[in-house]
Design a protein around this motif. Structure first.
Motif, PDB file in Angstrom:
ATOM      1  N   LEU A 173      -7.483   1.730  -3.858  1.00 61.87           N
ATOM      2  CA  LEU A 173      -6.647   0.682  -3.272  1.00 61.87           C
ATOM      3  C   LEU A 173      -5.678   1.242  -2.241  1.00 61.87           C
ATOM      4  O   LEU A 173      -4.944   2.196  -2.501  1.00 61.87           O
ATOM      5  N   TRP A 174      -5.701   0.616  -1.083  1.00 56.95           N
ATOM      6  CA  TRP A 174      -4.733   0.916  -0.034  1.00 56.95           C
ATOM      7  C   TRP A 174      -3.803  -0.280   0.036  1.00 56.95           C
ATOM      8  O   TRP A 174      -4.194  -1.354   0.479  1.00 56.95           O
ATOM      9  N   THR A 175      -2.587  -0.121  -0.421  1.00 55.46           N
ATOM     10  CA  THR A 175      -1.585  -1.177  -0.385  1.00 55.46           C
ATOM     11  C   THR A 175      -0.897  -1.092   0.970  1.00 55.46           C
ATOM     12  O   THR A 175      -0.036  -0.241   1.185  1.00 55.46           O
ATOM     13  N   VAL A 176      -1.305  -1.977   1.861  1.00 53.38           N
ATOM     14  CA  VAL A 176      -0.834  -1.939   3.243  1.00 53.38           C
ATOM     15  C   VAL A 176       0.516  -2.619   3.366  1.00 53.38           C
ATOM     16  O   VAL A 176       1.416  -2.116   4.028  1.00 53.38           O
ATOM     17  N   GLY A 177       0.661  -3.794   2.754  1.00 56.02           N
ATOM     18  CA  GLY A 177       1.912  -4.544   2.856  1.00 56.02           C
ATOM     19  C   GLY A 177       1.813  -5.624   3.911  1.00 56.02           C
ATOM     20  O   GLY A 177       0.867  -6.403   3.930  1.00 56.02           O
ATOM     21  N   THR A 178       2.759  -5.631   4.830  1.00 55.78           N
ATOM     22  CA  THR A 178       2.846  -6.666   5.866  1.00 55.78           C
ATOM     23  C   THR A 178       2.378  -6.117   7.202  1.00 55.78           C
ATOM     24  O   THR A 178       2.742  -5.006   7.590  1.00 55.78           O
ATOM     25  N   ILE A 179       1.551  -6.917   7.877  1.00 50.42           N
ATOM     26  CA  ILE A 179       1.108  -6.563   9.231  1.00 50.42           C
ATOM     27  C   ILE A 179       1.500  -7.719  10.148  1.00 50.42           C
ATOM     28  O   ILE A 179       1.072  -8.862   9.936  1.00 50.42           O
ATOM     29  N   LEU A 180       2.298  -7.409  11.146  1.00 51.39           N
ATOM     30  CA  LEU A 180       2.741  -8.424  12.095  1.00 51.39           C
ATOM     31  C   LEU A 180       1.595  -8.818  13.021  1.00 51.39           C
ATOM     32  O   LEU A 180       0.685  -8.022  13.268  1.00 51.39           O
ATOM     33  N   ASN A 181       1.650 -10.025  13.534  1.00 54.42           N
ATOM     34  CA  ASN A 181       0.657 -10.502  14.492  1.00 54.42           C
ATOM     35  C   ASN A 181       0.549  -9.514  15.647  1.00 54.42           C
ATOM     36  O   ASN A 181       1.542  -9.116  16.231  1.00 54.42           O
ATOM     37  N   GLY A 182      -0.667  -9.078  15.929  1.00 49.49           N
ATOM     38  CA  GLY A 182      -0.925  -8.154  17.028  1.00 49.49           C
ATOM     39  C   GLY A 182      -0.838  -6.691  16.636  1.00 49.49           C
ATOM     40  O   GLY A 182      -1.222  -5.832  17.410  1.00 49.49           O
ATOM     41  N   ASP A 183      -0.305  -6.400  15.443  1.00 49.78           N
ATOM     42  CA  ASP A 183      -0.223  -5.015  14.978  1.00 49.78           C
ATOM     43  C   ASP A 183      -1.499  -4.613  14.250  1.00 49.78           C
ATOM     44  O   ASP A 183      -2.353  -5.445  13.958  1.00 49.78           O
ATOM     45  N   SER A 184      -1.607  -3.352  13.917  1.00 52.50           N
ATOM     46  CA  SER A 184      -2.744  -2.859  13.154  1.00 52.50           C
ATOM     47  C   SER A 184      -2.267  -1.743  12.235  1.00 52.50           C
ATOM     48  O   SER A 184      -1.166  -1.213  12.407  1.00 52.50           O
ATOM     49  N   ALA A 185      -3.089  -1.394  11.284  1.00 49.87           N
ATOM     50  CA  ALA A 185      -2.812  -0.284  10.380  1.00 49.87           C
ATOM     51  C   ALA A 185      -4.092   0.518  10.233  1.00 49.87           C
ATOM     52  O   ALA A 185      -5.193  -0.037  10.275  1.00 49.87           O
ATOM     53  N   ILE A 210     -25.422   8.649   2.181  1.00 48.81           N
ATOM     54  CA  ILE A 210     -24.123   8.327   1.573  1.00 48.81           C
ATOM     55  C   ILE A 210     -23.544   7.144   2.330  1.00 48.81           C
ATOM     56  O   ILE A 210     -23.339   7.209   3.532  1.00 48.81           O
ATOM     57  N   LEU A 211     -23.296   6.067   1.608  1.00 51.77           N
ATOM     58  CA  LEU A 211     -22.763   4.845   2.190  1.00 51.77           C
ATOM     59  C   LEU A 211     -21.387   4.577   1.626  1.00 51.77           C
ATOM     60  O   LEU A 211     -21.183   4.597   0.402  1.00 51.77           O
ATOM     61  N   ASN A 212     -20.427   4.362   2.503  1.00 51.95           N
ATOM     62  CA  ASN A 212     -19.071   4.024   2.091  1.00 51.95           C
ATOM     63  C   ASN A 212     -18.716   2.664   2.680  1.00 51.95           C
ATOM     64  O   ASN A 212     -18.908   2.429   3.874  1.00 51.95           O
ATOM     65  N   THR A 213     -18.228   1.759   1.859  1.00 51.15           N
ATOM     66  CA  THR A 213     -17.828   0.443   2.343  1.00 51.15           C
ATOM     67  C   THR A 213     -16.394   0.168   1.921  1.00 51.15           C
ATOM     68  O   THR A 213     -15.885   0.751   0.972  1.00 51.15           O
ATOM     69  N   SER A 214     -15.756  -0.733   2.634  1.00 47.13           N
ATOM     70  CA  SER A 214     -14.390  -1.131   2.308  1.00 47.13           C
ATOM     71  C   SER A 214     -14.247  -2.636   2.512  1.00 47.13           C
ATOM     72  O   SER A 214     -15.075  -3.268   3.169  1.00 47.13           O
ATOM     73  N   SER A 215     -13.182  -3.188   1.933  1.00 47.71           N
ATOM     74  CA  SER A 215     -12.918  -4.615   2.103  1.00 47.71           C
ATOM     75  C   SER A 215     -11.405  -4.839   2.142  1.00 47.71           C
ATOM     76  O   SER A 215     -10.640  -4.020   1.653  1.00 47.71           O
ATOM     77  N   VAL A 216     -11.012  -5.949   2.717  1.00 49.53           N
ATOM     78  CA  VAL A 216      -9.591  -6.306   2.839  1.00 49.53           C
ATOM     79  C   VAL A 216      -9.368  -7.626   2.117  1.00 49.53           C
ATOM     80  O   VAL A 216     -10.157  -8.558   2.250  1.00 49.53           O
ATOM     81  N   THR A 217      -8.271  -7.676   1.358  1.00 46.46           N
ATOM     82  CA  THR A 217      -7.903  -8.927   0.670  1.00 46.46           C
ATOM     83  C   THR A 217      -6.508  -9.342   1.069  1.00 46.46           C
ATOM     84  O   THR A 217      -5.739  -8.530   1.546  1.00 46.46           O
ATOM     85  N   THR A 222       1.842 -13.540  10.755  1.00 46.96           N
ATOM     86  CA  THR A 222       2.022 -12.282  10.048  1.00 46.96           C
ATOM     87  C   THR A 222       1.213 -12.321   8.757  1.00 46.96           C
ATOM     88  O   THR A 222       1.188 -13.326   8.059  1.00 46.96           O
ATOM     89  N   ALA A 223       0.535 -11.222   8.446  1.00 43.04           N
ATOM     90  CA  ALA A 223      -0.219 -11.113   7.188  1.00 43.04           C
ATOM     91  C   ALA A 223       0.655 -10.361   6.190  1.00 43.04           C
ATOM     92  O   ALA A 223       1.153  -9.277   6.478  1.00 43.04           O
ATOM     93  N   THR A 224       0.835 -10.945   5.005  1.00 48.39           N
ATOM     94  CA  THR A 224       1.658 -10.307   3.981  1.00 48.39           C
ATOM     95  C   THR A 224       0.810  -9.992   2.756  1.00 48.39           C
ATOM     96  O   THR A 224      -0.217 -10.624   2.517  1.00 48.39           O
ATOM     97  N   GLY A 225       1.242  -9.008   2.004  1.00 49.16           N
ATOM     98  CA  GLY A 225       0.523  -8.647   0.780  1.00 49.16           C
ATOM     99  C   GLY A 225      -0.869  -8.115   1.042  1.00 49.16           C
ATOM    100  O   GLY A 225      -1.768  -8.284   0.221  1.00 49.16           O
ATOM    101  N   VAL A 226      -1.073  -7.446   2.170  1.00 45.70           N
ATOM    102  CA  VAL A 226      -2.401  -6.955   2.540  1.00 45.70           C
ATOM    103  C   VAL A 226      -2.786  -5.757   1.666  1.00 45.70           C
ATOM    104  O   VAL A 226      -2.011  -4.813   1.513  1.00 45.70           O
ATOM    105  N   VAL A 227      -3.973  -5.832   1.090  1.00 52.78           N
ATOM    106  CA  VAL A 227      -4.523  -4.744   0.282  1.00 52.78           C
ATOM    107  C   VAL A 227      -5.967  -4.536   0.716  1.00 52.78           C
ATOM    108  O   VAL A 227      -6.722  -5.496   0.841  1.00 52.78           O
ATOM    109  N   ALA A 228      -6.326  -3.290   0.956  1.00 48.80           N
ATOM    110  CA  ALA A 228      -7.708  -2.943   1.289  1.00 48.80           C
ATOM    111  C   ALA A 228      -8.260  -2.080   0.160  1.00 48.80           C
ATOM    112  O   ALA A 228      -7.524  -1.332  -0.479  1.00 48.80           O
TER     113      ALA A 228
END
Length: 73
Positions: free
Chosen positions: A37-49, A66-73, A5-11
């Motif tokens: 900032l997109w504060t995602v929270g917790t993503i369970l294994n196999g899930d997506s947001a 126009i170029l738009n980029t994103s990143s996940v931390t 599980t991924a916790t504290g996910v922020v994109a």
């Protein structure tokens, strides 16, 4: 995706200055168009947001790429 599980996910998706955010919706968490900032929270294994951002192109941008980029931390 890993096996855990991924916790504290922020994109981060800061829109370029050539567009204006009209709306944003996500399957979980919250998006702040001011900070990008997109504060995602917790993503369970196999899930997506998903985050969907609707934006308009600002006037005076004719002929520009126009170029738009994103990143996940």
């Amino acid at each position: 995706m890993g096996p855990d599980t991924a916790t504290g996910v922020v994109a981060t998706d800061t829109l370029p200055s050539t567009v204006t955010c009209v709306s944003a919706s996500s399957t979980q968490g919250s998006y702040d168009s001011g900070s990008g900032l997109w504060t995602v929270g917790t993503i369970l294994n196999g899930d997506s947001a998903t985050l969907e951002i609707t934006a308009t192109v600002n006037s005076g941008t004719a002929g520009q790429s126009i170029l738009n980029t994103s990143s996940v931390t």
